[in-house]
Design an enzyme around this catalytic site. Structure first.
Site, PDB file in Angstrom:
ATOM      1  CB  ILE A 166      68.010  23.275 -27.656  1.00 44.65           C
ATOM      2  CG1 ILE A 166      68.730  24.201 -26.677  1.00 44.65           C
ATOM      3  CG2 ILE A 166      66.989  22.406 -26.917  1.00 44.65           C
ATOM      4  CD1 ILE A 166      67.843  25.252 -26.043  1.00 44.65           C
ATOM      5  NE  ARG A 246      63.742  33.566 -25.552  1.00 43.14           N
ATOM      6  CZ  ARG A 246      64.659  32.754 -25.010  1.00 43.14           C
ATOM      7  NH1 ARG A 246      64.313  31.513 -24.679  1.00 43.14           N
ATOM      8  NH2 ARG A 246      65.884  33.177 -24.810  1.00 43.14           N
ATOM      9  CD  GLU A 274      58.622  33.005 -19.876  1.00 43.76           C
ATOM     10  OE1 GLU A 274      58.516  31.803 -20.188  1.00 43.76           O
ATOM     11  OE2 GLU A 274      59.624  33.697 -20.120  1.00 43.76           O
ATOM     12  CG  HIS A 293      61.776  30.421 -18.779  1.00 45.43           C
ATOM     13  ND1 HIS A 293      61.539  31.499 -19.586  1.00 45.43           N
ATOM     14  CD2 HIS A 293      62.897  29.835 -19.267  1.00 45.43           C
ATOM     15  CE1 HIS A 293      62.477  31.572 -20.527  1.00 45.43           C
ATOM     16  NE2 HIS A 293      63.310  30.569 -20.347  1.00 45.43           N
TER      17      HIS A 293
END
Length: 335
Positions: A166, A246, A274, A293
């Site tokens: 990414i 994360r 989360e 997310h």
């Protein structure tokens, strides 16, 4: 493989039609013999055990049960695992690699929307959109429409933490804009950074010299709380932190202090915990933008994951190598 190999789906049943809509499923079935009505959510379920004995390719996805020795013993013909999502760490075991089973992942495909989301947030942060939104909310029709000093993306400094798939894609997208991009990654050499077209900096220097910092490192014991109170304090006043990796990479208590004072802004697609508790101040702070997310594959983007698997299956049928193999040697430092 000259004839279509037998395959079995192993994932949460509800996800299959999303990842493999009709056109993608049809493409997959050109390469493998697979029954979309037989889905292994549990390898001990009726019918699944018998299917495992004939399975040559396992098509996995979110919710795949663990592939331990007992499961692999029940699948003596298994030669490949094609994963229609990102990380395989949650369900593979060392036994998979010991038996020489090829593993492929759609992580590259899943990186596409994350990088797109990140690019959008970087450009919006450069325009100071969060503060502008708050001014409009407060002033309504009284707000002036003149030039706002100090904002814009001409020469804006962007720091990328992590040359993951990414992170590399984000760097490539940013090359299209008039931005000054730098990278920090302990596993990247100066030569590799030069190939990516960015200077390689130590983490502290990158934090001190970036107006926008975007996080793309894996969550490992070594990177836990990578950005703590000391590191966040290095960022310039008015800087923006973007995290799509994360939540555990950032000390959220320390970040909350910085955002609450207005010194830093934060764009958080992942959090720790989360989801955030309902009373988290991040929901209401003007300098925080929290999304649930959703940077990764959503909606029609899921079909890209399934098509990646279908194309991998076609390569196996043609006797070719996998385009997206998973290297077990680097799993420990991947997300």
């Amino acid at each position: 493989m000259s004839q279509r190999p037998r395959a079995l789906f192993a994932m949460t049943a509800g996800n299959l039609p999303l990842v493999f809509p009709p056109r993608v499923l049809a493409r997959l079935r050109e390469a493998v013999d697979v029954d979309p009505d037989l889905i292994a959510e549990d390898f001990t379920a009726a019918g699944v055990r018998e299917a495992l004995a004939r399975t040559e390719i396992l098509v996995t996805g979110w919710g795949c049960p663990r592939l331990d020795a007992a499961v692999l013993d029940a699948a003596p013909r298994l030669r490949a695992v094609l994963h229609s999502a990102g990380s395989v760490k949650g369900f593979t075991t060392p036994e998979v690699w010991r038996r020489g089973i090829a593993v492929s992942s759609a992580a590259d495909a899943n990186a596409v929307p994350v990088a797109e989301y990140t690019l959008a947030m970087i450009l919006l942060a450069g325009k100071d959109v969060l503060a502008a939104r708050e001014r409009l909310r407060a002033e309504r029709g009284r707000h002036g429409w003149g030039v706002v000093p100090g904002i814009g993306n001409h020469g804006r400094r962007v720091g990328v933490i992590g040359a993951s798939r990414i992170g590399r894609r984000v760097i490539a997208l940013l090359a299209l804009f008039d931005l000054r991009v730098s990278l920090t990654d302990p596993y990247v050499t100066e030569g590799r950074a030069a190939e990516l077209g960015v200077p390689l900096l130590p983490l502290d220097e990158l934090l001190r010299t970036s107006d926008i910092v975007t996080v793309h490192a894996p969550d490992t014991p070594q990177t836990r709380r990578l950005l703590g109170r000391r590191e966040l304090a290095l960022m310039p006043d008015g800087a923006t932190l973007i995290n799509t990796a994360r939540g555990g990479l950032v000390d959220h208590d320390a970040l909350l202090e910085e955002v609450r004072t207005g010194r830093l802004n934060a764009v958080l697609d992942v959090t720790d915990p989360e989801p955030l508790p309902a009373d988290s101040p991040f929901y209401d702070l003007p300098g925080a933008f929290v999304t649930p997310h959703l940077a990764g594959s959503q909606g029609n983007e899921l079909a890209r994951l399934g098509m990646t698997v279908a194309e991998e299956a076609a390569r196996l049928l043609a006797g070719e190598g996998l385009a997206h193999p998973v290297d077990p040697g680097v799993l420990e430092r991947e997300a």
